[in-house]
Write a protein that holds these residues in place. Structure first.
Motif, PDB file in Angstrom:
ATOM      1  N   GLU A  80       0.835  -1.211   0.000  1.00  0.00           N
ATOM      2  CA  GLU A  80       0.000   0.000   0.000  1.00  0.00           C
ATOM      3  C   GLU A  80       0.868   1.260   0.000  1.00  0.00           C
ATOM      4  N   LEU A  82       3.794   1.474  -1.227  1.00  0.00           N
ATOM      5  CA  LEU A  82       4.390   1.563  -2.570  1.00  0.00           C
ATOM      6  C   LEU A  82       3.403   2.179  -3.564  1.00  0.00           C
ATOM      7  N   VAL A  83       2.162   1.692  -3.514  1.00  0.00           N
ATOM      8  CA  VAL A  83       1.129   2.220  -4.417  1.00  0.00           C
ATOM      9  C   VAL A  83       0.937   3.717  -4.176  1.00  0.00           C
ATOM     10  N   LEU A  84       0.844   4.090  -2.908  1.00  0.00           N
ATOM     11  CA  LEU A  84       0.589   5.501  -2.609  1.00  0.00           C
ATOM     12  C   LEU A  84       1.778   6.376  -2.987  1.00  0.00           C
ATOM     13  N   PHE A  87       1.753   6.581  -6.910  1.00  0.00           N
ATOM     14  CA  PHE A  87       0.615   7.253  -7.542  1.00  0.00           C
ATOM     15  C   PHE A  87       0.423   8.680  -7.031  1.00  0.00           C
ATOM     16  N   LEU A  88       0.823   8.952  -5.787  1.00  0.00           N
ATOM     17  CA  LEU A  88       0.800  10.354  -5.338  1.00  0.00           C
ATOM     18  C   LEU A  88       1.812  11.168  -6.149  1.00  0.00           C
TER      19      LEU A  88
ATOM     20  N   THR B 199       0.960  -3.691  -8.782  1.00  0.00           N
ATOM     21  CA  THR B 199       0.883  -3.496  -7.327  1.00  0.00           C
ATOM     22  C   THR B 199      -0.549  -3.236  -6.856  1.00  0.00           C
ATOM     23  N   PRO B 200      -1.309  -2.318  -7.474  1.00  0.00           N
ATOM     24  CA  PRO B 200      -2.690  -2.160  -7.010  1.00  0.00           C
ATOM     25  C   PRO B 200      -3.545  -3.409  -7.173  1.00  0.00           C
ATOM     26  N   LEU B 203      -2.768  -5.662  -4.323  1.00  0.00           N
ATOM     27  CA  LEU B 203      -3.330  -5.108  -3.089  1.00  0.00           C
ATOM     28  C   LEU B 203      -4.839  -5.369  -3.019  1.00  0.00           C
ATOM     29  N   LEU B 242      -4.336   4.527 -11.954  1.00  0.00           N
ATOM     30  CA  LEU B 242      -4.744   5.383 -10.830  1.00  0.00           C
ATOM     31  C   LEU B 242      -6.092   4.923 -10.265  1.00  0.00           C
ATOM     32  N   ARG B 252      -9.316  -1.217   1.338  1.00  0.00           N
ATOM     33  CA  ARG B 252      -8.593  -1.485   2.594  1.00  0.00           C
ATOM     34  C   ARG B 252      -8.921  -0.470   3.687  1.00  0.00           C
ATOM     35  N   PRO B 274      -5.157  13.891  -4.722  1.00  0.00           N
ATOM     36  CA  PRO B 274      -4.291  14.033  -5.908  1.00  0.00           C
ATOM     37  C   PRO B 274      -4.544  12.950  -6.957  1.00  0.00           C
ATOM     38  N   LEU B 275      -4.855  11.745  -6.501  1.00  0.00           N
ATOM     39  CA  LEU B 275      -5.090  10.650  -7.463  1.00  0.00           C
ATOM     40  C   LEU B 275      -6.383  10.887  -8.246  1.00  0.00           C
TER      41      LEU B 275
END
Lengths: 147, 623
Positions: A80, A82-84, A87-88, B199-200, B203, B242, B252, B274-275
């Motif tokens: 999580e 890593l994703v944030l 993507f941020l 990765t997403p 997750l 995104l 989550r 931001p996403l």
């Protein structure tokens, strides 16, 4: 402040200034492309996550009902992060570049400097406070269900 | 009974035989690898290493100079197919052990992504897809203009200035890396955008199960079923990543907060702004899909928190009522008329009917691939009562894109976009159909949910065969139409000649927009693609090609010029999609060549350029 925390705090803005410096290298050179790509993909997001980290860790995330895999929750939390972080950073790049385009003030270096300055500001901010972690929530079904 | 092995190959008790007084350990907690079991390691490594070596060999041996009706499929040597089979079989051997370290499955999955999405970048000297070339032109426009422009300056292409997020970021990347233009790296974008999804996806799946087989098989199925080609250099490719990132975090963290604990939701919402802003400013459809997905999650008791959905709606409305209002003002009447017209929204439009043996077979293979995955997903849902209950949010996310079929046809592409957004959820249940059923915790001695071993023909062998077949079906589905997507360097050079010589205000006439640089200098040079026009006008052109085209081109005022361009990309697209045949297009070219109204100004193996001669007696002139 411990030297390790200081290093983690300063790493993202340092990476940003390295990327700014790398733009003076020859066009298309790997030594130019790599620092720019790494910063745009991770720098701003990592700086924001450092601020929010303790507050985010206050509550455990929703997870599977199974509990046989001991390191599962830890690995999911890392994924999580890593994703944030990625993507941020990507989101910040898109927003900054669009804002400069809309203002007719666009240039590549301006986008990079703006992101680096924002990353520096984030590095200057104190971390949001964290508290004791609450109980982990399992994915549906609700707590207590045999499913 | 077959016993699962660790990553070292060391047999351990089957999960359901293990001492359940302690939860099963994570692989990280297991003793260090025992190097005396090197044959087991070799068994796991050899298929991956062999597949990559064979693939590298195949890349060198692939000749793309003469693509046939089956696109890249006909050009790939046998070594490529052996590599793909080795990879799929190796993956299944690796993943079917529920205790196998995640690193092995990760290595095989990355291997699959590389074989799938890097092959075209390596075998073709130029980027694929005329749409990708169009996006390169949009970036050039932003770099030339230095800012966003209004509709009256750009005509139909103004829409890209109203959703500029992706293009502005790429413009920055072009400048910062110093490359000449985005075409220098856009062939690699399918690989980059596909890796961004990994990765997403992991997750999301890890929110609903700890079973590594289920997680990795679902990921594998997603990559082989995602043939629709939205991974190319485009805003939607980034917006999808995104979107999945937002969904992963919401699943989550997006639980309905307890009273007095809203600060947590505020923090997560703030982090996701931001996403969602990046999605809203980059693409038209993805924010709508995100609204639908968050909305359907809010209908469940667990995720009934409206904070993020309201935030998204505010950002969405703010953008659509300001920056993109000019486009929406024109598009809304059409959107309203197509709302509810499901059969109309399912149509794929004129010029998209596969024609010829190759395109028809390829089209059926891709349909069978999608249908198989959706059928497996249905089986997984019906068969797995426990999983259906546990992963209900994922089931809802898989179903909600279908609502879009009621809303709009999205330029005849809606069915493909719906399929794309269904895949993350559908693949999870499709994977579940291949694996032993998930048991309730109460039905298992330890109550920890240890997965059942995959043994016997049904669970140890059959899933491997299914994965192998679906993996093989991906290749024709994804690259079976490369004859119309690939533009050789000669074609690029020929089209470049036009733009090198065309003064401002010139007009380029072509049969179809399927050629490289078709939108180059669109802010200076006009385009007319006659196969987009009314059928009656196309018939008129067929009757008197040179005369009709000369009249169509005559309105161009000097010093601007008018050019007629015919290239192999246009011919391939027209033939393979049921428009004019190659013979008909060549007869048009012959007529233009024989006409005194035109002068040939360029020609090579990929096509030909004619210029309309400037005479006072040009047809259509008022003189």
């Amino acid at each position: 402040m411990r030297p390790q925390s200081l290093a983690i705090r300063l790493l993202p803005p340092f990476a940003g200034w390295c990327a700014v410096g790398a733009t003076t290298l020859p066009a298309g050179s790997p030594l130019r492309v790599a620092p720019v790509a790494v910063f745009l993909l991770a720098g701003p997001g990592a700086a924001v996550l450092r601020i929010c980290g303790p507050a985010l860790r206050r509550h455990q995330a929703v997870g599977p009902v199974e509990s046989w895999d001991g390191g599962f929750e830890r690995d999911s939390d890392r994924l999580e992060q890593l994703v944030l972080a990625a993507f941020l950073s990507v989101g910040a790049t898109l927003i900054c570049a669009t804002a400069l385009m809309a203002a007719h003030a666009f240039s590549g270096i301006r986008v990079l400097v703006l992101l680096t300055v924002l990353t520096m500001l984030a590095a200057c901010c104190p971390q949001l406070p964290g508290r004791t972690r609450t109980a982990r929530a399992s994915s549906p079904p609700q707590k207590g269900s045999p499913l | 009974m077959q016993q699962p092995a660790t990553e070292t190959g060391r047999p351990v008790a089957a999960p359901n035989q293990r001492d359940t007084s302690h939860p099963a350990m994570d692989l990280a907690d297991l003793p260090a690898a025992d190097h005396s079991h090197w044959p087991a390691r070799l068994l796991l490594t050899a298929p991956l290493a062999g597949a990559l070596a064979l693939w590298a060999y195949a890349m060198v041996r692939t000749d793309t100079s003469r693509l046939g009706d089956f696109g890249l499929v006909g050009a790939l040597p046998v070594a490529f197919w052996i590599a793909l089979a080795l990879l799929a079989v190796g993956f299944w051997v690796c993943v079917r052990d529920p205790l196998r370290a995640n690193g092995w499955s990760l290595a095989y999955t990355v291997g699959l992504i590389v074989l799938e999405r890097a092959t075209q970048a390596l075998v073709y000297p130029t980027p694929l897809y005329s749409w990708a070339w169009k996006h390169d032109a949009v970036i050039e426009h932003l770099l030339t203009a230095g800012g966003l422009q209004r509709g009256d300056q750009l005509g139909d292409m103004a829409v890209y200035d109203q959703w500029p997020g992706f293009f502005a970021a790429q413009a920055a990347l072009v400048r910062l890396t110093g490359v000449e233009n985005a075409a220098m790296y856009m062939a690699w974008w399918p690989l980059v955008s596909s890796l961004l999804l990994l990765t997403p996806l992991l997750l999301i799946y890890r929110t609903f199960t700890q079973d590594r087989r289920l997680i990795w098989t679902a990921v594998w199925l997603f990559y082989v079923a995602n043939w629709v080609g939205q991974d190319y250099f485009s805003p939607q490719s980034l917006a999808l990543a995104l979107y999945l990132g937002v969904i992963a975090v919401v699943l989550r963290r997006g639980e309905r907060p307890a009273r007095g604990r809203r600060s947590r939701q505020v923090l997560w919402t703030a982090l996701l702004i931001p996403l969602i802003t990046a999605i809203v400013i980059s693409h038209q459809l993805t924010p709508v899909m995100l609204v639908a997905s968050l909305g359907v999650l809010c209908l469940t008791r667990r995720y009934r928190d409206w904070t993020l959905l309201i935030t998204l709606l505010l950002v969405f409305l703010a953008w659509n009522l300001t920056a993109s209002l000019p486009f929406l003002r024109e598009a809304v009447p059409e959107m309203v008329s197509s709302f509810g017209d499901v059969s109309g929204n399912l149509e794929t439009g004129y010029g998209s009917t596969p024609t010829g043996t190759g395109p028809v077979i390829v089209s059926w293979v891709s349909r069978i691939l999608s249908a198989s995955v959706l059928l497996l997903a249905a089986v997984g849902v019906l068969r797995g009562r426990v999983l259906r209950h546990r992963a209900r949010p994922l089931l809802l996310l898989a179903a909600v894109p279908l609502l879009m079929l009621v809303a709009n046809d999205y330029g005849s592409e809606m069915i493909f976009r719906v399929l794309l957004f269904m895949l993350p959820g559908a693949c999870f249940f499709a994977a579940a159909a291949l694996l032993p059923a998930v048991r309730p915790l109460a039905a298992e001695p330890g109550g920890h949910g240890v997965p059942q071993p995959a043994v016997g023909l049904r669970f140890a062998v059959l899933p491997g065969v299914v994965l192998l077949a679906l993996t093989a079906a991906f290749v024709p589905s994804y690259s079976g139409k490369d004859r119309l997507s690939y533009f050789p360097p000669q074609e690029v050079a020929l089209v470049q000649q036009v733009f090198d010589r065309a003064p401002q205000g010139s007009l380029v006439v072509a049969a179809h927009r399927n050629y490289p640089l078709a939108y180059a200098s669109y802010w200076n040079v006009q385009h007319y693609w006659f196969l987009d026009d009314e059928k009656s006008h196309v018939e008129e052109i067929m009757k008197d090609p040179a005369g009709t085209l000369a009249r169509d081109m005559a309105a161009v005022e000097p010093p601007a010029r008018a050019y007629f361009l015919l290239t192999q990309g246009q011919i391939a697209n027209s033939e393979m999609n049921g428009m004019l045949t190659g013979e008909q297009l060549r007869s048009i070219e012959k007529s233009v060549a024989a006409s005194p109204l035109f002068e040939r100004v360029g020609r090579n193996s990929a096509g030909v350029i004619y210029e309309l001669k400037r005479t006072d007696s040009s047809p259509g002139r008022t003189s």
